[in-house]
Enzyme design. Sequence first.
Site, mmCIF file in Angstrom:
data_model
loop_
_atom_site.group_PDB
_atom_site.id
_atom_site.type_symbol
_atom_site.label_atom_id
_atom_site.label_comp_id
_atom_site.label_asym_id
_atom_site.label_seq_id
_atom_site.Cartn_x
_atom_site.Cartn_y
_atom_site.Cartn_z
ATOM 1 N N GLN A 179 32.187 20.938 -32.502
ATOM 2 C CA GLN A 179 32.069 22.333 -32.938
ATOM 3 C C GLN A 179 32.704 22.506 -34.323
ATOM 4 O OE1 GLN A 179 30.369 24.793 -31.252
ATOM 5 N NE2 GLN A 179 30.710 26.022 -33.077
ATOM 6 N N ASP B 280 23.471 17.590 -32.485
ATOM 7 C CA ASP B 280 23.288 18.595 -33.540
ATOM 8 C C ASP B 280 22.415 18.105 -34.693
ATOM 9 O OD1 ASP B 280 24.275 21.134 -33.194
ATOM 10 O OD2 ASP B 280 26.355 20.565 -33.630
ATOM 11 N N LYS C 136 27.396 27.440 -25.101
ATOM 12 C CA LYS C 136 26.683 26.168 -24.942
ATOM 13 C C LYS C 136 26.908 25.605 -23.537
ATOM 14 C CE LYS C 136 26.867 25.579 -29.891
ATOM 15 N NZ LYS C 136 27.576 25.061 -31.073
#
Length: 287
Positions: A103, A126, A59
């Site tokens: 994460q 997200d 990422k």
Amino acid sequence: MSDESYELRIIDGKVLAQQVEEEVRSGVEDLESNRGVIPGLATILVGDDPASKMYVRLKHRACERVGIRAEDYLLPAEATQEELLSLIDTLNKTRDVHAILLQLPLPKHFSPQEAMEAISPAKDADGFHPYNMGKLMIGDEGLVPCTPHGVIRALEEYNVPVKGKNAVIIGHSNVVGKPMAAMLLNRNATVSVCHIFTDDLKKYTLGADIIVVAAGVKHLIKADMVKEGAVIFDVGITKEEGGVYGDVDFENVIKKASLVTPVPGGVGPMTIAMLMKHVLMCAEKNL
Ligand code: NAD
């Protein structure tokens, strides 16, 4: 099947991802030159799980490619939920952090749900916050989960009709299956969601025009389970010594399907590209 027709049936996630990243790069340049703002993403990694570290690294590399400023926050596996919540609170209040990515998975003693809910919905790159999930359910798609968003983008790019089509999703997780179902419903597909307790999976898949499989079971979908001409997105990843495998028995299924994503090189690169898009969206909305 000739090599050429074989290739025509493969959805190239890397090429699509480059296209999306190009759009993001241009959006980032505009934002910087017109408003003097460089989009910023803060990633939070708790513990040192090698797979999670690798995903965060990928990422960050994507951020570099598109001109997004990425900050890396690392907490030790022994950190407490309170420490994590306090870091999220600080990042929520930091002006030049436009988006936050936590994460997953977190070490067992954490509550991932509480942590995700602590992230400001406006910085929720997200799209996992219940506010953003709720908006998705009522058809107001803003920050949505990256993997299903990537599938939708690929459907659009390949001009796959969705309205009135039978879509079967295998997997009902909050990160893939459920938001995927909502996004296809929002586009007027007839959606079935199958999962581990579904009796006779083949009964559903055989009637599907579009299949999205996210079970994490190597080669779950065999050629005799799909109808001629189906469009298939393989989200699953199974790592074994000697290779990475998807949920689709690719070599055989591709002889029947009209389009299939490979693993690797299909849904994965698109997921990261959509994350970049979301960071830009967060920055544009929260100048
Ligand atoms: P999960 O473990 O939360 O959910 C798995 C789902 O599959 C569940 O709904 C379960 O009921 C269903 N399932 C499991 N075995 C099944 C079977 N035999 N038949 C029917 N249904 C079955 O997983 P997740 O987080 O949704 O991820 C699913 C897979 O996708 C994993 O392999 C994960 O690594 C991968 N993934 C890939 C990306 C990407 O960017 N490529 C992103 C997210 C997840």
